[in-house]
Design an enzyme around this catalytic site. Structure first.
Site, mmCIF file in Angstrom:
data_model
loop_
_atom_site.group_PDB
_atom_site.id
_atom_site.type_symbol
_atom_site.label_atom_id
_atom_site.label_comp_id
_atom_site.label_asym_id
_atom_site.label_seq_id
_atom_site.Cartn_x
_atom_site.Cartn_y
_atom_site.Cartn_z
ATOM 1 N N GLY A 1 0.876 -1.152 0.065
ATOM 2 C CA GLY A 1 -0.172 0.069 0.027
ATOM 3 C C GLY A 1 0.932 1.261 -0.081
ATOM 4 O O GLY A 1 0.614 2.109 -0.791
ATOM 5 N N HIS A 2 1.963 1.066 0.735
ATOM 6 C CA HIS A 2 2.902 2.375 1.028
ATOM 7 C C HIS A 2 3.655 2.348 -0.365
ATOM 8 O O HIS A 2 3.884 3.605 -0.931
ATOM 9 C CB HIS A 2 3.862 2.394 2.016
ATOM 10 C CG HIS A 2 3.475 2.348 3.435
ATOM 11 N ND1 HIS A 2 3.146 1.139 3.924
ATOM 12 C CD2 HIS A 2 2.912 3.346 4.060
ATOM 13 C CE1 HIS A 2 2.634 1.382 5.505
ATOM 14 N NE2 HIS A 2 2.455 2.723 5.300
ATOM 15 N N GLN B 1 0.361 10.427 18.566
ATOM 16 C CA GLN B 1 -0.767 9.868 17.826
ATOM 17 C C GLN B 1 -1.368 8.443 18.537
ATOM 18 O O GLN B 1 -2.268 7.843 18.365
ATOM 19 C CB GLN B 1 -1.176 9.768 16.503
ATOM 20 C CG GLN B 1 -0.087 8.547 15.663
ATOM 21 C CD GLN B 1 0.026 8.756 14.383
ATOM 22 O OE1 GLN B 1 0.501 9.918 13.782
ATOM 23 N NE2 GLN B 1 -0.668 7.934 13.591
ATOM 24 N N VAL C 1 -4.874 -0.702 -1.201
ATOM 25 C CA VAL C 1 -4.159 -1.965 -1.816
ATOM 26 C C VAL C 1 -4.806 -3.265 -1.119
ATOM 27 O O VAL C 1 -4.650 -3.182 0.300
ATOM 28 C CB VAL C 1 -2.785 -1.960 -2.106
ATOM 29 C CG1 VAL C 1 -2.231 -3.052 -2.746
ATOM 30 C CG2 VAL C 1 -2.610 -0.690 -2.723
ATOM 31 N N SER D 1 -2.252 -3.409 5.764
ATOM 32 C CA SER D 1 -2.071 -2.529 6.854
ATOM 33 C C SER D 1 -0.756 -3.023 7.436
ATOM 34 O O SER D 1 -0.543 -4.271 7.759
ATOM 35 C CB SER D 1 -3.145 -2.699 7.840
ATOM 36 O OG SER D 1 -2.744 -2.400 9.159
HETATM 37 O O1 PAF Z 1 -0.819 6.954 8.387
HETATM 38 C C1 PAF Z 1 -0.020 7.133 9.191
HETATM 39 O O2 PAF Z 1 0.916 6.169 8.680
HETATM 40 C C2 PAF Z 1 0.164 8.180 9.964
HETATM 41 O O3 PAF Z 1 -0.921 8.313 10.597
HETATM 42 C C3 PAF Z 1 0.935 9.450 9.342
HETATM 43 C C4 PAF Z 1 0.102 10.074 8.465
HETATM 44 C C5 PAF Z 1 2.198 9.104 8.911
HETATM 45 C C6 PAF Z 1 1.147 10.526 10.748
HETATM 46 O O4 PAF Z 1 1.978 9.878 11.584
#
Ligand code: PAF
Length: 281
Positions: free
Chosen positions: A37-38, A62, A177, A186
């Protein structure tokens, strides 16, 4: 060859020339543990930008106190290899001390869009995301930034932040993806054992069921939701956190009739792993 940089000063130095030459800078912010996906995000960025920078930073801000910050996978060598393979020019891998040099007293918060779905169950999560993404935007100063649609609420929140704060950055959403059976890719999938991996597909099945009902003319959002949840609950290996039908822009639950485009989003627990996914109609 991707250049790996660790400090804000080095990032500024890297991009000064590029900016002066009018080059388009594309940023792919990630927390590492990169998967296909990345890779797709980097590929899309590569096609639209002159210079592609990937940031890899597991953002402590986060994660809630009982969440998986310390356990979060950090396979840096494999991540750098993927960035290299996908043609990233620069990979920014700062330490936590580099990003949060002083005790952070300034936060960016998008209200309303964060009231439901993940925002409801992960208090403070989106404040952490929007704060770190703002910092990354200020450090890199990209023209474009790329985010996966799997994190649909995150994408909506970041879009709104850039609009509300007049940030001159185009936010690009890239479709999810999936594995061949439909499981959304994920970084957290790697926590699943073989049995859990089989069960995990239940969320996507429920989303597809809801999507199919709406497509075939069902307009009553409560009825759609109930049928999909009933399907999910058939599997004892899945614990439902939320399953909602929301408007795609402000992420508010559709309470009455479904009359326009909606996003159906869900979060479940499989063992100790929290998985999210969504589809649009
Ligand atoms: O989606 C992510 O991996 C994270 O939430 C992000 C956008 C890199 C922020 O840390």
């Amino acid at each position: 060859m991707s250049v790996v940089v660790k400090t804000v000063a080095e990032v500024r130095q890297q991009f000064q020339g590029a900016r002066l030459n009018g080059k388009i800078l594309g940023l792919v912010p990630t927390m590492g543990a990169l998967h296909a996906g990345h890779a797709r995000l980097i590929e899309v960025a590569r096609g639209e930008s002159d210079v592609v920078v990937v940031s890899i930073f597991v953002n402590p801000l986060q994660f809630g106190p009982s969440e998986d910050y310390t356990q979060y996978p950090r396979p840096l060598a494999a991540d750098l290899e993927l960035c290299e393979r996908m043609g990233a020019d620069v990979v920014f891998v700062p330490s936590s001390e580099e990003v949060y040099r002083s005790s952070q007293l300034t936060f960016v918060e998008v209200t309303r869009l964060t009231d439901h779905l993940c925002g409801k169950f992960r208090p403070g999560h989106f404040r952490g995301v929007t704060t770190v993404v703002s910092k990354l935007f200020n450090i890199v100063q990209p023209d474009r930034a790329y985010f996966g649609e799997k994190d649909f609420q995150q994408l909506a929140v970041i879009r709104r932040m850039t609009i509300d704060l007049n940030m001159p950055i185009a936010i690009v959403g890239v479709p999810t993806v999936r594995e061949t059976d439909g499981l959304a890719l994920s970084s957290r999938n790697r926590y699943l054992d073989e049995g859990q991996r089989k069960v995990a597909i239940g969320l996507y099945r429920a989303l597809l069921k809801a999507q199919e009902l709406i497509r075939s003319g069902e307009k009553d959002s409560a009825r759609v939701r109930e049928s999909a949840i009933a399907l999910l609950k058939r599997d004892p290996g899945i614990r439902l956190e939320y399953f909602e039908i929301v408007d795609p822009e402000e992420v508010q639950p559709v309470k009455d009739a479904i009359t326009g485009p909606v996003r159906i989003a869900g979060a479940v627990w499989v063992g100790n792993t929290r998985l999210i996914d969504n589809v649009s109609v």
